[in-house]
Design an enzyme around this catalytic site. Structure first.
Site, PDB file in Angstrom:
ATOM      1  N   LYS A 175      70.210  62.261  53.170  1.00 20.32           N
ATOM      2  CA  LYS A 175      69.904  63.508  53.440  1.00 20.32           C
ATOM      3  C   LYS A 175      69.319  64.197  52.366  1.00 20.32           C
ATOM      4  CE  LYS A 175      69.922  67.722  55.222  1.00 20.32           C
ATOM      5  NZ  LYS A 175      68.885  68.049  56.147  1.00 20.32           N
ATOM      6  N   LYS A 244      68.741  73.405  46.330  1.00 22.31           N
ATOM      7  CA  LYS A 244      69.986  72.476  46.045  1.00 22.31           C
ATOM      8  C   LYS A 244      69.661  71.110  46.555  1.00 22.31           C
ATOM      9  CE  LYS A 244      72.375  72.256  49.208  1.00 22.31           C
ATOM     10  NZ  LYS A 244      73.335  71.745  50.354  1.00 22.31           N
TER      11      LYS A 244
END
Ligand code: NAD
Length: 295
Positions: A175, A244
């Site tokens: 991911k 992030k």
């Protein structure tokens, strides 16, 4: 599979939990925001709007859709004297982290849960708010095959491209790497469109040509006209979350001894945008950020 817990009712969690509710799941829903919990309960008859983690004691599966590993660890392990799910769930229950967390922290957390007789899967998603609403997310799952098989019918209600990526942490690793590719492509597209405009081309024409040519990517296809040229900047994914994810990808790149020729400057760009425009700016605002002359 009995009651399903759902924690994190933000941009993504709310529509994902809505899909589960619409498909007939018995839901117990919670968020740190009391307003979000009440709004969800009011809109979904029969769903339990929980006022804390003890409400999850009877759940066989709990989905987490939280911002990052810090939030996941706070909910699972507890924080500030408030017990976490690890002290609440019955043996055999499975915690499914569908947010984009850090893969090495996910593996460590999974070991803690396994020692307590609980199971863990990392199962992050891709596709954004629109595909969360449509139930057509891509889902990439890390963890053992038997646990994956056990929760697959539930995942089928949220997504339509579901992969068993590999052992624990694999979902969170791929991911982050996916979002790095997406983030780098977004910056390249913004710089190309701004440069083309300054050369005298119409921005809509630039996007049409990219989409008919080898420069096409997810940003040129699904974001540029919709959220950038329209000036709406409403894709529903915060710059801070993208930054992030790129930092997490850089961590994966570095810990595997891979070249970070592009990953390093890409991370710097997103960190700087987060610093300049704020965590909750939409990530598509990169276009006006580049246009405004960010160096
Ligand atoms: P969001 O900020 O909109 O939602 C997060 C929710 O978690 C908020 O409602 C917040 O109140 C809640 N929360 C935070 N800490 C909590 C805690 N300790 N206990 C209970 N609730 C808590 O974020 P989002 O866009 O829904 O993203 C969630 C995750 O999914 C992130 O990891 C993100 O990177 C990932 N993701 C987002 C998108 C997108 O398009 N928005 C797409 C794919 C993946």
């Amino acid at each position: 599979m009995g009651h399903i817990g759902f924690i994190g009712l933000g941009m993504m969690g709310r529509p994902m939990a809505s899909r589960l509710h619409a498909a007939g799941s018995d839901l117990i829903a919670f968020d740190a925001s009391v307003a979000a919990v009440h709004a969800f309960g009011d809109a979904h008859a029969g769903a339990v709007a929980a006022d804390g983690l003890p409400a999850f004691a009877a759940c066989r599966a709990v989905v987490l859709m939280l911002p990052d590993s810090d939030a996941v660890e706070a909910v699972v392990l507890g924080r500030d004297g408030v017990p976490g799910l690890i002290g609440v769930l019955a043996r055999g229950a499975v915690v499914i982290d569908m947010g984009s967390s850090q893969p090495l922290r996910s593996r460590a957390l999974a070991e803690r849960l396994q020692r307590a007789g609980l199971q863990f899967l990392d199962a992050p998603v891709s596709g954004g708010v629109k595909r969360a609403i449509d139930g057509t997310l891509a889902i990439m799952v890390g963890g053992d095959a038997a646990t994956f098989t056990q929760v697959k019918p539930m995942l089928d209600k949220i997504g339509n491209q579901i992969f068993h990526a590999g052992p624990l942490g694999s979902g969170h690793a791929i991911k982050a790497l996916n979002n790095y590719v997406s983030a780098a492509g977004l910056v390249a597209a913004c710089e190309a469109v701004v440069a083309g405009q300054r050369f005298g081309l119409d921005p809509g024409v630039i996007v049409d040509i990219l989409n008919a040519s080898s420069g096409m990517n997810n940003t040129t296809k699904n974001k540029f006209k919709q959220h950038m040229l329209s000036g709406t900047y409403g894709a529903g994914f915060f710059t801070g979350l993208m930054a992030k994810d790129v930092r997490t990808a850089l961590e994966v790149v570095k810990t595997t001894g891979t070249s970070s020729l592009l990953a390093e400057p890409c991370t710097d760009i997103w960190n700087k945008m987060e610093q300049d425009l704020g965590f909750t700016s939409d990530h598509t605002e990169m276009y006006r950020y580049v246009e405004g002359g960010s160096k």
